[in-house]
Design an enzyme around this catalytic site. Structure first.
Site, mmCIF file in Angstrom:
data_model
loop_
_atom_site.group_PDB
_atom_site.id
_atom_site.type_symbol
_atom_site.label_atom_id
_atom_site.label_comp_id
_atom_site.label_asym_id
_atom_site.label_seq_id
_atom_site.Cartn_x
_atom_site.Cartn_y
_atom_site.Cartn_z
ATOM 1 N N HIS A 1 9.896 -1.158 -14.945
ATOM 2 C CA HIS A 1 8.605 -1.329 -14.062
ATOM 3 C C HIS A 1 7.880 -0.578 -13.142
ATOM 4 O O HIS A 1 8.692 0.616 -12.367
ATOM 5 C CB HIS A 1 9.195 -2.724 -13.120
ATOM 6 C CG HIS A 1 9.517 -4.262 -14.731
ATOM 7 N ND1 HIS A 1 9.441 -5.189 -13.964
ATOM 8 C CD2 HIS A 1 9.303 -4.239 -15.397
ATOM 9 C CE1 HIS A 1 9.320 -5.907 -14.567
ATOM 10 N NE2 HIS A 1 9.450 -5.396 -16.237
ATOM 11 N N PRO B 1 17.602 -10.430 -0.609
ATOM 12 C CA PRO B 1 17.453 -10.271 -1.866
ATOM 13 C C PRO B 1 15.682 -9.200 -2.179
ATOM 14 O O PRO B 1 15.457 -8.531 -2.939
ATOM 15 C CB PRO B 1 17.424 -10.826 -2.557
ATOM 16 C CG PRO B 1 18.019 -11.982 -1.717
ATOM 17 C CD PRO B 1 17.776 -11.771 -0.173
ATOM 18 N N TYR C 1 10.988 1.274 -2.298
ATOM 19 C CA TYR C 1 11.124 -0.063 -3.312
ATOM 20 C C TYR C 1 12.178 0.880 -4.676
ATOM 21 O O TYR C 1 12.755 0.097 -4.753
ATOM 22 C CB TYR C 1 10.341 -1.086 -3.445
ATOM 23 C CG TYR C 1 10.586 -1.726 -4.617
ATOM 24 C CD1 TYR C 1 10.207 -2.841 -4.047
ATOM 25 C CD2 TYR C 1 11.000 -1.719 -6.195
ATOM 26 C CE1 TYR C 1 10.958 -4.556 -4.681
ATOM 27 C CE2 TYR C 1 11.049 -3.272 -6.888
ATOM 28 C CZ TYR C 1 10.668 -4.785 -6.163
ATOM 29 O OH TYR C 1 11.476 -5.828 -6.965
ATOM 30 N N TYR D 1 5.211 -11.166 -6.097
ATOM 31 C CA TYR D 1 5.946 -11.424 -4.190
ATOM 32 C C TYR D 1 5.102 -12.214 -3.671
ATOM 33 O O TYR D 1 3.543 -11.357 -3.561
ATOM 34 C CB TYR D 1 6.228 -10.106 -4.011
ATOM 35 C CG TYR D 1 7.902 -9.919 -4.336
ATOM 36 C CD1 TYR D 1 8.720 -9.972 -3.522
ATOM 37 C CD2 TYR D 1 8.058 -8.835 -5.523
ATOM 38 C CE1 TYR D 1 10.212 -9.272 -4.004
ATOM 39 C CE2 TYR D 1 8.736 -7.512 -5.864
ATOM 40 C CZ TYR D 1 10.151 -8.191 -4.835
ATOM 41 O OH TYR D 1 11.202 -8.067 -5.197
ATOM 42 N N LYS E 1 17.705 -4.312 -2.069
ATOM 43 C CA LYS E 1 18.804 -3.372 -1.855
ATOM 44 C C LYS E 1 19.816 -3.121 -2.694
ATOM 45 O O LYS E 1 20.751 -2.072 -2.575
ATOM 46 C CB LYS E 1 18.288 -3.223 -0.809
ATOM 47 C CG LYS E 1 17.285 -2.151 -0.694
ATOM 48 C CD LYS E 1 16.915 -0.674 -0.888
ATOM 49 C CE LYS E 1 15.409 -0.306 -1.291
ATOM 50 N NZ LYS E 1 15.210 -0.755 -2.731
#
Length: 394
Positions: A76, A294, A386, A205, A298
């Site tokens: 992704h 979560p 990220y 998100y 990480k």
């Protein structure tokens, strides 16, 4: 009690951290024993999500630990931040030239177990560590019990606690099984697996007045989704219709593809960092050393970063009698751990609605989200964190 079993490194925990460490050490000719209270079947069938940073994928691939992560996993190059009824794509490839891979943790474990057993690794399933003795000595010992109740003593030159958030090894390092810095959150995730095609090409998100939602993918026919909930929620208290209505409300303006729900659970989360990571010849890595919410993806990636550092330190110690890298291990590991703790806390606080949030809190949160998506620097920071900071020594 039988005579002690001897090895160079005793690793408690057959999770990603413990198995990967055994794999890297073996490449240097350092033998190890890995023990875990769970069976192989239990380890391989416990379903867990997994977003792998690019550095993690490179370690798994280049070391030969997993040849499926690139072929079966899905790369992704961005995520969508959704709020106020609109989606905003954070383009990782454009911002930092990196990506992440969607590859569940249990698949990583299947790969690691298979490659280690094929190489003759001594993995003792169904053997529970009871305690670690002699941390300050040159020959620390793991006292354990097998599935038949027989006592086992493993004597090693070094012991690694990679045994998760309920670590037995932690007491030998910090003096307490709970010794650490801790933060608990007033919400959890209600997760589902559903038989349906993907609802989006990348992860969503979403922040809404109803709370947080994460729309993820698992395969062409199975999807993973999460909904903010009370930590004490009974996962069976909601009907499928109520779940879909709640998810749809939380991703306002994005249509979800519905399907039969065949698994549901509640995932509590917290932030934790052990007071110490090293004492004598015992070290903590992975969830034994730290846990994160979560939201920042990480958890497993931090464990891999720990392993990379400790592998180099143990090679120097056991092959060259040089302890300098081991002495530096805690400081180097904690530098990344606390950066990851901040990022995970930031993502969590920015996207979830606290139970006691006021109108001011809600409007401030929307201002923060707009600041991130409307600023190239804000988007770049999110993308950089990220996808993962460079691994030390690589």
């Amino acid at each position: 009690m039988t005579d002690p079993v001897r090895t160079r490194v005793a690793i408690i925990g057959a999770g990603p951290a413990g198995l990967l460490l055994s794999h890297l050490l073996a490449d240097a000719g350092i033998d190890s024993i890995v023990l875990d209270s769970r069976s192989r079947e239990e380890i391989e069938t416990t379903i867990r999500a997994g977003i792998l940073e690019q550095g993690t994928v490179e370690i798994l691939d280049e070391s030969g630990a997993s040849d499926r992560v690139r072929t079966v996993g899905h790369r992704h190059d961005g995520i969508e931040l959704r709020f106020a009824g609109e989606g905003h794509r954070i383009d990782f490839a454009d911002l930092v030239g990196r990506g992440v891979w969607l590859y569940p943790q249990h698949e990583v474990l299947k790969d690691l177990i298979a490659v280690r057993l094929a190489a003759g690794q001594d993995i003792r399933f169904g053997v529970a560590a009871d305690r670690v003795d002699g941390a300050e000595s040159d020959r620390p010992r793991v006292m354990a019990t097998d599935a038949a109740g027989r006592a086992i003593e493993i004597e090693a030159e070094f012991v690694v606690g990679a045994d998760g958030s309920r670590s037995v090894a932690r007491a030998a390092v910090t003096g307490s099984s709970t010794g650490g810095y801790f933060r608990e959150y007033p919400f959890a995730w209600f997760g589902i697996l559903t038989e349906a095609p993907p609802s989006a090409p990348e992860l969503i998100y979403s922040n809404s007045p109803h709370g947080f939602a994460l729309i993820s993918q698992r395969s062409a026919t199975v999807q993973r989704m999460y909904l903010q909930c009370d930590p004490d929620l009974d996962p069976n208290s909601m009907s499928d219709r109520q779940i879909w209505d709640a998810l749809q409300a939380s991703v306002d303006g994005h249509d979800l593809v519905e399907g039969p729900i065949f698994q549901r659970d509640v995932l509590r989360f917290r932030s934790f960092v052990a007071h110490q990571l090293l004492r004598g010849r015992v070290a903590l890595i992975g969830d034994a050393a730290h846990t994160v919410p979560p939201t920042g993806a990480k958890g497993m990636n931090l464990a891999v970063a720990d392993v990379v550092l400790l592998d180099k330190a143990l090679r120097a110690l056991l092959l060259e009698n040089d302890s300098r890298l081991l002495e530096a291990f805690p400081e180097k590991a904690l530098d990344r751990i606390w950066k990851a703790q901040h990022f995970s806390w930031w993502m969590t606080s920015m996207l979830h609605v606290a139970p006691d949030a006021s109108d001011f809190d809600r409007l401030r949160q929307l201002g923060e989200l707009r600041t991130v998506v409307e600023s190239e620097s804000g988007r770049r920071y999110l993308a950089e964190a990220y996808t993962g900071w460079p691994l030390a020594g690589r």
